[in-house]
Design an enzyme around this catalytic site. Sequence first.
Site, PDB file in Angstrom:
ATOM      1  N   GLU A   1      -0.955  -8.276   5.533  1.00  0.00           N
ATOM      2  CA  GLU A   1      -0.656  -8.527   6.958  1.00  0.00           C
ATOM      3  C   GLU A   1      -1.921  -8.654   7.803  1.00  0.00           C
ATOM      4  O   GLU A   1      -1.855  -9.095   8.952  1.00  0.00           O
ATOM      5  CB  GLU A   1       0.277  -7.434   7.509  1.00  0.00           C
TER       6      GLU A   1
ATOM      7  N   HIS B   1      -3.432  -5.039   1.848  1.00  0.00           N
ATOM      8  CA  HIS B   1      -2.773  -5.268   3.146  1.00  0.00           C
ATOM      9  C   HIS B   1      -2.728  -6.758   3.515  1.00  0.00           C
ATOM     10  O   HIS B   1      -3.529  -7.212   4.342  1.00  0.00           O
ATOM     11  CB  HIS B   1      -3.523  -4.506   4.241  1.00  0.00           C
TER      12      HIS B   1
ATOM     13  N   CYS C   1       0.826  -1.212   0.000  1.00  0.00           N
ATOM     14  CA  CYS C   1       0.000   0.000   0.000  1.00  0.00           C
ATOM     15  C   CYS C   1       0.866   1.271   0.000  1.00  0.00           C
ATOM     16  O   CYS C   1       1.487   1.564  -1.006  1.00  0.00           O
ATOM     17  CB  CYS C   1      -0.984  -0.067   1.168  1.00  0.00           C
TER      18      CYS C   1
END
Length: 209
Positions: free
Chosen positions: A184, A182, A87
């Site tokens: 994660e 994202h 990002c």
Amino acid sequence: MATQNYNPRPRIGVLALQGDFEAHLKVLAELGADGRAVRLPEHLAELDGIIIPGGESTTIGKLMVVYGLHEILQKKIQEGIPIWGTCAGLILLSKETDNALAGQPLLASMDIHVRRNAFGSQRESFETDLSVPVLGEAPFHAFFIRGPSIEWVGPGVEVLATLDDETIVAVREGTLLGTAFHPEVAQTNGQRDPRFHHYFLRIVESVKG
Ligand code: GLN
């Protein structure tokens, strides 16, 4: 959770100036990698790979300069260290950026053109299942949080995933990896999905030899 016996454990620096660095460190720890928060130039020594997290690219860029990390990171990229930008991190890695603020410090290294905040107000943040062939058949549930789109890629850049409307959202150029979303925070059926982190660790392993 699929843990791999990395031996020796890959040392992955996560730029920890602003943004979503803690979530990356958590996934790396769960996968058995040696994740380290990077705030100062000395934290960049002896790393096998680097993650630049999501957050606010303008802030991360400014802090990179303030903390003396900007030039060293550019040098490390030239030396071929694997770097993954998610990002805001992807914006910082790209050679060309639409909607960048005037004077916004960028690393300008990947041969791609991104558009900051591409998804407008209605789709600023959304989640969707992506087909990502390099991760296997199961779709990857991706969270987009005011992310960029990738508008153009150079000849040496591999497209790893697109949205249904063909917007490019994940790319690889040699040892550089970029995702507009994202990973994660990715989950599948309530379980964390670490496949993108594994993929990056495999790039790191291939460079270490
Ligand atoms: N819109 C942010 C930027 O321009 C990126 C958002 C994110 O990283 N989730 O930097």
